[in-house]
Motif scaffolding. Structure first.
Motif, PDB file in Angstrom:
ATOM      1  N   PHE A 378       0.826  -1.152   0.011  1.00 29.54           N
ATOM      2  CA  PHE A 378       0.095   0.055  -0.045  1.00 29.54           C
ATOM      3  C   PHE A 378       0.867   1.283  -0.063  1.00 29.54           C
ATOM      4  O   PHE A 378       2.032   1.164   0.488  1.00 29.54           O
ATOM      5  N   SER A 379       0.369   2.248  -0.454  1.00 26.69           N
ATOM      6  CA  SER A 379       0.924   3.404  -0.370  1.00 26.69           C
ATOM      7  C   SER A 379       0.004   4.655  -0.659  1.00 26.69           C
ATOM      8  O   SER A 379      -1.289   4.292  -0.889  1.00 26.69           O
ATOM      9  N   LEU A 380       0.366   5.782  -0.136  1.00 28.69           N
ATOM     10  CA  LEU A 380      -0.766   6.987  -0.071  1.00 28.69           C
ATOM     11  C   LEU A 380      -0.255   8.160  -1.106  1.00 28.69           C
ATOM     12  O   LEU A 380       0.819   8.317  -1.377  1.00 28.69           O
ATOM     13  N   MET A 381      -1.437   8.862  -1.485  1.00 26.59           N
ATOM     14  CA  MET A 381      -1.074   9.911  -2.334  1.00 26.59           C
ATOM     15  C   MET A 381      -2.060  11.054  -1.891  1.00 26.59           C
ATOM     16  O   MET A 381      -3.128  10.816  -1.482  1.00 26.59           O
ATOM     17  N   SER A 382      -1.618  12.173  -1.660  1.00 24.79           N
ATOM     18  CA  SER A 382      -2.438  13.269  -1.177  1.00 24.79           C
ATOM     19  C   SER A 382      -3.337  13.459  -2.142  1.00 24.79           C
ATOM     20  O   SER A 382      -3.407  13.615  -3.404  1.00 24.79           O
ATOM     21  N   ALA A 383      -4.669  14.163  -1.665  1.00 26.63           N
ATOM     22  CA  ALA A 383      -5.907  14.461  -2.455  1.00 26.63           C
ATOM     23  C   ALA A 383      -6.275  15.634  -2.233  1.00 26.63           C
ATOM     24  O   ALA A 383      -6.718  16.256  -1.151  1.00 26.63           O
ATOM     25  N   GLU A 384      -5.996  16.628  -3.107  1.00 24.05           N
ATOM     26  CA  GLU A 384      -6.532  18.003  -2.914  1.00 24.05           C
ATOM     27  C   GLU A 384      -8.071  18.290  -2.779  1.00 24.05           C
ATOM     28  O   GLU A 384      -8.689  17.823  -3.506  1.00 24.05           O
ATOM     29  N   GLY A 385      -8.290  19.098  -1.665  1.00 24.59           N
ATOM     30  CA  GLY A 385      -9.397  19.446  -1.548  1.00 24.59           C
ATOM     31  C   GLY A 385     -10.234  18.545  -0.554  1.00 24.59           C
ATOM     32  O   GLY A 385     -11.572  18.579  -0.271  1.00 24.59           O
ATOM     33  N   PHE A 386      -9.574  17.193  -0.201  1.00 24.13           N
ATOM     34  CA  PHE A 386     -10.108  16.239   0.702  1.00 24.13           C
ATOM     35  C   PHE A 386      -9.298  16.130   1.965  1.00 24.13           C
ATOM     36  O   PHE A 386      -8.147  16.362   2.180  1.00 24.13           O
ATOM     37  N   SER A 387      -9.928  15.741   3.136  1.00 25.74           N
ATOM     38  CA  SER A 387      -9.214  15.678   4.233  1.00 25.74           C
ATOM     39  C   SER A 387      -8.411  14.244   4.399  1.00 25.74           C
ATOM     40  O   SER A 387      -7.687  14.240   5.185  1.00 25.74           O
ATOM     41  N   LEU A 388      -8.462  13.275   3.667  1.00 29.35           N
ATOM     42  CA  LEU A 388      -7.990  11.786   3.629  1.00 29.35           C
ATOM     43  C   LEU A 388      -7.017  12.175   2.457  1.00 29.35           C
ATOM     44  O   LEU A 388      -7.282  12.168   1.268  1.00 29.35           O
ATOM     45  N   PRO A 389      -5.948  11.355   2.582  1.00 27.33           N
ATOM     46  CA  PRO A 389      -5.333  10.793   1.504  1.00 27.33           C
ATOM     47  C   PRO A 389      -5.861   9.689   0.658  1.00 27.33           C
ATOM     48  O   PRO A 389      -6.504   8.784   1.348  1.00 27.33           O
ATOM     49  N   VAL A 390      -5.387   9.386  -0.422  1.00 23.04           N
ATOM     50  CA  VAL A 390      -5.790   8.179  -1.367  1.00 23.04           C
ATOM     51  C   VAL A 390      -5.116   7.257  -1.018  1.00 23.04           C
ATOM     52  O   VAL A 390      -3.818   7.198  -1.131  1.00 23.04           O
ATOM     53  N   VAL A 391      -5.778   6.136  -0.812  1.00 25.29           N
ATOM     54  CA  VAL A 391      -4.831   4.858  -0.504  1.00 25.29           C
ATOM     55  C   VAL A 391      -4.647   3.947  -1.881  1.00 25.29           C
ATOM     56  O   VAL A 391      -5.614   3.736  -2.558  1.00 25.29           O
ATOM     57  N   VAL A 430      -1.102  -4.722 -10.811  1.00 21.53           N
ATOM     58  CA  VAL A 430      -2.480  -4.050 -10.821  1.00 21.53           C
ATOM     59  C   VAL A 430      -2.221  -2.976  -9.637  1.00 21.53           C
ATOM     60  O   VAL A 430      -2.033  -3.327  -8.392  1.00 21.53           O
ATOM     61  N   LYS A 431      -2.552  -1.741 -10.031  1.00 16.69           N
ATOM     62  CA  LYS A 431      -2.649  -0.703  -9.266  1.00 16.69           C
ATOM     63  C   LYS A 431      -4.365  -0.417  -8.950  1.00 16.69           C
ATOM     64  O   LYS A 431      -5.091  -0.140  -9.842  1.00 16.69           O
ATOM     65  N   ARG A 432      -4.711  -0.448  -7.775  1.00 16.26           N
ATOM     66  CA  ARG A 432      -5.871   0.074  -7.567  1.00 16.26           C
ATOM     67  C   ARG A 432      -6.250   0.916  -6.688  1.00 16.26           C
ATOM     68  O   ARG A 432      -5.550   1.311  -5.805  1.00 16.26           O
ATOM     69  N   ASN A 433      -7.186   1.824  -7.266  1.00 20.02           N
ATOM     70  CA  ASN A 433      -7.457   3.001  -6.191  1.00 20.02           C
ATOM     71  C   ASN A 433      -8.320   2.713  -5.246  1.00 20.02           C
ATOM     72  O   ASN A 433      -9.739   2.630  -5.675  1.00 20.02           O
ATOM     73  N   LEU A 434      -8.132   2.721  -4.034  1.00 19.98           N
ATOM     74  CA  LEU A 434      -9.173   2.143  -3.056  1.00 19.98           C
ATOM     75  C   LEU A 434     -10.000   3.417  -2.505  1.00 19.98           C
ATOM     76  O   LEU A 434     -11.178   3.293  -1.695  1.00 19.98           O
ATOM     77  N   ALA A 435      -9.839   4.479  -3.281  1.00  9.08           N
ATOM     78  CA  ALA A 435     -10.818   5.641  -2.896  1.00  9.08           C
ATOM     79  C   ALA A 435     -11.623   6.206  -4.018  1.00  9.08           C
ATOM     80  O   ALA A 435     -11.894   7.201  -4.421  1.00  9.08           O
ATOM     81  N   SER A 436     -11.803   5.175  -5.102  1.00  6.87           N
ATOM     82  CA  SER A 436     -12.522   5.345  -6.288  1.00  6.87           C
ATOM     83  C   SER A 436     -13.817   5.804  -6.208  1.00  6.87           C
ATOM     84  O   SER A 436     -14.351   6.421  -6.856  1.00  6.87           O
ATOM     85  N   SER A 437     -14.371   5.857  -5.094  1.00  9.30           N
ATOM     86  CA  SER A 437     -15.810   5.854  -4.799  1.00  9.30           C
ATOM     87  C   SER A 437     -16.105   7.498  -4.627  1.00  9.30           C
ATOM     88  O   SER A 437     -16.858   8.023  -4.937  1.00  9.30           O
ATOM     89  N   TRP A 438     -14.842   8.109  -4.156  1.00  5.93           N
ATOM     90  CA  TRP A 438     -14.916   9.408  -3.831  1.00  5.93           C
ATOM     91  C   TRP A 438     -13.872  10.351  -4.584  1.00  5.93           C
ATOM     92  O   TRP A 438     -13.797  11.650  -4.534  1.00  5.93           O
ATOM     93  N   TYR A 439     -12.877   9.562  -5.124  1.00  4.06           N
ATOM     94  CA  TYR A 439     -11.662  10.162  -5.957  1.00  4.06           C
ATOM     95  C   TYR A 439     -11.295   9.729  -7.228  1.00  4.06           C
ATOM     96  O   TYR A 439     -11.055   8.401  -7.176  1.00  4.06           O
ATOM     97  N   ASN A 440     -11.595  10.447  -8.254  1.00  3.09           N
ATOM     98  CA  ASN A 440     -11.929   9.634  -9.693  1.00  3.09           C
ATOM     99  C   ASN A 440     -10.575  10.422 -10.464  1.00  3.09           C
ATOM    100  O   ASN A 440     -10.928  10.665 -11.675  1.00  3.09           O
TER     101      ASN A 440
END
Length: 601
Positions: A378-391, A430-440
Motif C-alpha cells: 500500500f501507498s498514500l497519495m495526497s488528494a487536494e480538497g479532501f481531508s484524507l489521502p488516497v490509498v 495491478v494498481k487499485r485506487n481504493l478511494a475510487s468511490s470519492w476520488y476519480n
C-alpha cells in the motif's frame, strides 16, 4: 467464622440453577395443493430433535442435536415407486446428523481461564453428511409453489426492510468496544462438516454426481483481532453418462483442495495509524491445491441446460443484487471515506485442464496453468480538497510455468506428453485506487501485463487431433444441446395450457424481475451525464511470439517447415464511464518457409 462457613461460597458457585432436557421424536410437515383432489407435494420429516442445557452461576451450556432429516417430492416417483428424496441423511443408529454445543462463561468466574480457556462464548457445530437431489421438474414445481403461496404484501415488506438496512449501513458504522483484555476471546466458532453429495438430473437422465468431503472452519474473535479459517479437503464431480470413459470431470490432485485464513484488525488504521502503510485492516492467506478438470463440451452443455431452467430466478436475483449495489454506492458517493486495506498472500496451484478428443477417445490436450501467486503493498497519495489521502493498492500477480501439451489418457500405461507450448511466465502489475468511490482523478484500476516470449510448435498429428477435438468434443455438446432445447420447447407447449389463466403464479416472477421499474430507477439514481471518468486502464504486451509448424519426414520424424514470428504484440484499453477505447498493435511480423532457403513470406 468456621472453616465450613469459609468454604460455603465456593460450594454455592458450583450449584446448578436450571437444568432442562427435551426431545421431539418426530415432526412431519406436508405441503399440499388442490387439484381434482388434495395431493401432497412436499413432505418434510425430522427425527429426534432435542436439546439439553444447564445454567449455573458463572456459565451456561446448551447442547442440541438432530438425528435425521428428509424432504420428499411426492408428485414424481422413482424406479421403486418411491417419492423423490430431495434431501436425505444417514439413518445410522446412534449417530447425529447435526450437533450444536453452545457455552457462555462469565469472565469473572473462577474457572474462566482454565475450564473455558479465556472464552466468553463458544459454539461448536458438527454436521455428519447430507445427500441432495437436484431434479429439474421437482425443483421448478417447488419454486413455483412457494412463489404462489407467499403473499405479495410479505415480499414487498421484505424489500422495504432491505432498503432501510442498506440506508442505515451508509450512514456509518458503530464500532463495538469489546473486552480490553487481549487474551480474552469474546467468541469462538468451530464447524466440521463431514460430506455433501449432490446428484443432478432431469426427467430423462442423470447428469452429474458431486461429492464434497472434509469441510472445517473456525472463527476466533478478540479485542484486537478476528481470525477466520476454512479448509476443504476433497471434491469430486463425476460425469455419470454411461457412454463416456472420462468419469471424473473434476478431481483433486494432492491432499488438500483449499485453505483460507483471514485476520481482521479493528481500529488498526485509526488516527495516526492511517498514515502508516505498514498497518492493515486485514490479511488474507490462501492456498489452493491442484484440481484436474476434464473438459467435455457435452457434459458442460448438460449442466448449462439444467441451469437454464432456472433463468427467471437467476435474473430476479441479478436485478435485486444490482439494486442493492446501487443503493450502497449512492450512500457513500462524494464523501471521503477511509479505505479498507487488505494484505494478500495467495498461492494457487492453477487447475490442470484436460480436453479429450471426445467422450470415448483417449487422445487429449493438457493445459497446465502453472502456479499463481499474488502479493500486494500500500501507498498514500495526497488528494487536494479532501481531508484524507488516497490509498493505492499495488498488486503483483505472477502466473508461472503455464504450458500446453498433447497426451494419451490410458490407465496402467506410461503417458508420453508431447510439448506444444513451452512453459511461459506472465507478470501483471495491478494498481487499485481504493478511494475510487470519492476520488476519480486517477483510474480505479490500472493493469500492466508483460509476457516476454511465447514459443509454440505444432505438428501434423497435433493439428489433426486439434481439429478432431473441435469437431467431436464440441460437436457432441452442440448436438446434445439442440436435442435438449427441442424437448424443452415441446414440454413448454404441453404445459402452456396449464399455466394459462394462472395469473397468481406469475406475479412473484414479475415482482422479482423488476418489470419496467428496475432500469428507470437506475437512470434516476445516476442523474444527468457527469464527468467521463476513467474506470480502468489495461496495457498488455507480448514481446515475442514464435509459432512453428512441423510435418513428418521420410524417417517418420517431424521437423519445422514454416515459422511465424511476431514481435511486440500488444493492446491498450481505456475503459471510461460512458465509452471504451481499445488499441492493438504489432511492431513486426514475418513468416519463413524453411523448405526453401532464404524464402520469406
Amino acid at each position: 467464622m468456621s472453616v465450613d462457613e469459609e468454604q460455603q461460597p465456593s460450594v454455592i458457585e458450583e450449584l446448578t440453577d436450571v437444568h432442562f432436557k427435551f426431545e421431539v421424536k418426530e415432526v412431519l410437515l406436508e405441503l399440499t395443493r388442490q387439484a381434482d383432489q388434495e395431493n401432497t407435494l412436499l413432505a418434510l420429516s425430522v427425527s429426534q430433535l432435542g436439546a439439553e442445557g444447564k445454567m449455573r452461576t458463572y456459565d451456561l451450556t446448551i447442547t442440541s442435536y438432530l438425528r435425521k432429516v428428509g424432504l420428499d417430492y411426492c408428485e414424481i416417483r422413482d424406479s421403486n415407486n418411491q417419492p423423490l428424496h430431495l434431501i436425505s441423511s444417514s439413518d445410522k443408529h446412534g449417530s447425529d446428523l447435526l450437533k450444536v454445543e453452545y457455552t457462555k462463561a462469565d469472565i469473572n468466574g473462577p474457572n474462566f481461564q482454565t475450564t473455558f480457556d479465556n472464552t466468553e462464548q463458544n459454539l461448536k457445530v458438527e454436521l455428519s453428511s447430507l445427500d441432495f437431489l437436484l431434479h429439474t421438474k421437482a425443483l421448478l414445481s417447488t419454486i413455483n409453489y412457494l412463489n404462489t403461496a407467499v403473499p405479495q404484501e410479505l415480499t414487498a415488506s421484505k424489500d422495504r426492510e432491505a432498503k432501510k438496512q442498506v440506508e442505515k449501513a451508509g450512514q456509518g458504522k458503530t464500532v463495538s468496544k469489546g473486552p480490553t483484555n487481549s487474551n480474552v476471546f469474546t467468541f469462538k466458532l468451530s464447524a466440521e462438516l463431514g460430506s455433501f453429495r449432490v446428484e443432478v438430473c432431469d426427467d430423462r437422465r442423470n447428469i452429474a454426481d458431486i461429492t464434497i468431503q472434509g469441510i472445517d472452519g473456525s472463527v476466533l474473535v478478540q479485542a484486537k483481532e478476528t481470525m477466520v479459517f476454512a479448509r476443504l479437503r476433497d471434491i469430486v464431480v463425476l460425469d455419470v453418462d454411461p457412454k463416456t470413459i472420462h468419469k471424473k470431470a473434476v478431481s483433486m490432485v494432492g491432499e488438500e483442495v483449499f485453505s483460507f485464513q483471514m485476520s481482521l484488525y479493528p481500529n488498526a488504521t485509526e488516527g495516526e495509524g492511517y498514515s502508516d502503510t505498514s498497518k492493515v485492516d486485514g490479511k488474507v492467506t490462501m492456498r489452493l491445491g491442484c484440481i484436474q478438470i476434464v473438459y467435455l463440451h457435452k457434459f458442460l452443455m448438460s449442466l448449462l441446460t439444467f441451469l437454464d431452467n432456472f433463468q427467471t430466478a437467476k435474473e430476479a436475483l441479478t436485478v435485486a443484487t444490482a439494486h442493492a449495489a446501487e443503493k450502497a454506492a449512492s450512500s457513500v458517493r462524494d464523501f471521503a471515506q477511509k479505505s479498507f486495506r487488505l494484505s494478500m498472500d495467495v498461492k494457487l496451484k492453477a487447475p490442470l485442464i484436460v480436453v479429450p478428443q471426445s467422450s470415448t477417445s483417449h487422445n487429449a490436450f493438457v493445459v497446465d496453468l502453472g502456479l499463481i501467486t499474488v502479493g500486494n503493498s500500500f501507498s498514500l497519495m495526497s488528494a487536494e480538497g479532501f481531508s484524507l489521502p488516497v490509498v493505492l493498492d499495488t498488486m503483483d500477480v505472477k502466473l508461472t510455468q503455464l504450458k500446453l501439451s498433447r497426451t494419451t489418457l490410458k490407465q496402467g500405461s506410461p503417458q508420453t506428453d508431447i510439448e506444444i507450448l513451452q512453459p511461459i511466465n506472465l507478470e501483471f502489475l495491478v494498481k487499485r485506487n481504493l478511494a475510487s468511490s470519492w476520488y476519480n482523478k486517477i483510474p480505479g484500476v490500472e493493469v500492466q501485463g508483460m509476457l516476454k516470449s511465447m514459443n509454440m510448435a505444432l505438428g501434423q498429428e497435433d493439428f489433426g487431433v486439434l481439429m478432431k477435438t473441435l469437431r467431436e468434443n464440441i460437436g457432441e455438446g452442440s448436438k446434445e444441446h439442440v436435442l435438449d432445447v427441442n424437448k424443452q420447447v415441446a414440454r413448454d407447449k404441453a404445459e402452456q395450457h396449464q399455466l394459462e389463466g394462472n395469473e397468481v403464479g406469475c406475479l412473484p416472477v414479475e415482482a422479482g424481475g423488476g418489470g419496467g421499474g428496475g432500469q428507470p430507477a437506475a437512470v434516476t439514481n445516476a442523474g444527468g451525464l457527469g464527468e467521463n471518468i476513467v474506470n480502468m486502464l489495461l496495457n498488455l504486451e507480448i514481446k515475442e511470439v514464435v509459432v512453428k509448424l512441423k510435418k513428418s519426414r521420410s524417417d517418420q520424424k517431424e521437423s519445422p517447415f514454416l515459422v511465424l514470428h511476431v514481435a511486440q504484440l500488444g493492446i491498450h484499453t481505456n475503459v471510461r464511464q460512458y465509452d471504451m477505447v481499445a488499441t492493438t498493435y504489432i511492431k513486426k511480423i514475418s513468416m519463413k518457409c524453411l523448405e526453401f532457403s532464404g524464402r520469406w513470406l
